[in-house]
Write a protein that holds these residues in place. Structure first.
Motif, mmCIF file in Angstrom:
data_model
loop_
_atom_site.group_PDB
_atom_site.id
_atom_site.type_symbol
_atom_site.label_atom_id
_atom_site.label_comp_id
_atom_site.label_asym_id
_atom_site.label_seq_id
_atom_site.Cartn_x
_atom_site.Cartn_y
_atom_site.Cartn_z
ATOM 1 N N ARG A 103 11.099 45.269 11.157
ATOM 2 C CA ARG A 103 11.626 46.612 11.440
ATOM 3 C C ARG A 103 11.462 47.529 10.237
ATOM 4 O O ARG A 103 11.103 48.704 10.380
ATOM 5 C CB ARG A 103 13.102 46.524 11.832
ATOM 6 N N PHE A 104 11.733 47.001 9.045
ATOM 7 C CA PHE A 104 11.552 47.792 7.829
ATOM 8 C C PHE A 104 10.093 48.205 7.678
ATOM 9 O O PHE A 104 9.794 49.358 7.361
ATOM 10 C CB PHE A 104 12.013 46.990 6.611
ATOM 11 N N GLN B 110 -3.776 58.394 5.143
ATOM 12 C CA GLN B 110 -4.439 58.078 3.887
ATOM 13 C C GLN B 110 -3.677 56.981 3.137
ATOM 14 O O GLN B 110 -4.281 56.081 2.545
ATOM 15 C CB GLN B 110 -4.550 59.321 2.998
ATOM 16 N N ALA B 111 -2.368 57.049 3.171
ATOM 17 C CA ALA B 111 -1.560 56.033 2.503
ATOM 18 C C ALA B 111 -1.691 54.682 3.213
ATOM 19 O O ALA B 111 -1.726 53.633 2.555
ATOM 20 C CB ALA B 111 -0.099 56.460 2.462
ATOM 21 N N ILE B 112 -1.780 54.696 4.526
ATOM 22 C CA ILE B 112 -1.967 53.448 5.279
ATOM 23 C C ILE B 112 -3.327 52.840 4.937
ATOM 24 O O ILE B 112 -3.447 51.626 4.746
ATOM 25 C CB ILE B 112 -1.823 53.698 6.793
ATOM 26 N N LEU C 222 5.730 52.197 7.986
ATOM 27 C CA LEU C 222 4.426 52.638 8.492
ATOM 28 C C LEU C 222 4.530 53.960 9.240
ATOM 29 O O LEU C 222 3.614 54.783 9.195
ATOM 30 C CB LEU C 222 3.825 51.569 9.399
ATOM 31 N N ARG C 223 5.639 54.172 9.957
ATOM 32 C CA ARG C 223 5.810 55.423 10.682
ATOM 33 C C ARG C 223 5.902 56.618 9.738
ATOM 34 O O ARG C 223 5.470 57.714 10.078
ATOM 35 C CB ARG C 223 7.078 55.362 11.544
ATOM 36 N N ARG C 224 6.486 56.404 8.553
ATOM 37 C CA ARG C 224 6.653 57.504 7.603
ATOM 38 C C ARG C 224 5.403 57.757 6.765
ATOM 39 O O ARG C 224 5.278 58.815 6.151
ATOM 40 C CB ARG C 224 7.818 57.200 6.656
#
Length: 87
Positions: A25-26, A37-39, A31-33
């Motif tokens: 969940r964390f 580019q960061a992913i 990942l949603r935030r």
């Protein structure tokens, strides 16, 4: 020392499962935030850690073992000829 029972094993496995669910969940919220580019950067860093670093370490160990083996085979020829074996 406590006896290991089926209930204690079940409680332990349930606690481990809850910990994995909390981590998932964390990670999902993180990942949603994140921006795309960061992913991408995180995925490349993870690929580097998982694939390239172990390969580099294995190759380093292989070449070091090879160096030691070659060095050990030439040590006998480099000994001082003034000191000869008694045999």
């Amino acid at each position: 020392m406590k006896k290991i029972t089926a209930q204690s094993v079940y409680n332990f496995l349930e606690e481990v499962l809850q910990a994995f669910v909390r981590v998932a969940r964390f990670g999902g919220r993180l990942l949603r935030r994140m921006s795309p580019q960061a992913i991408l950067a995180a995925a490349l860093l993870l690929a580097l850690i998982v694939a390239v670093l172990p390969l580099a370490l294995v190759l380093f160990i292989v070449f070091m073992v090879f160096k030691v083996m070659v060095g050990a085979s030439f040590i006998h020829g480099r000994r001082d000829p003034r000191f000869k074996d008694i045999n």
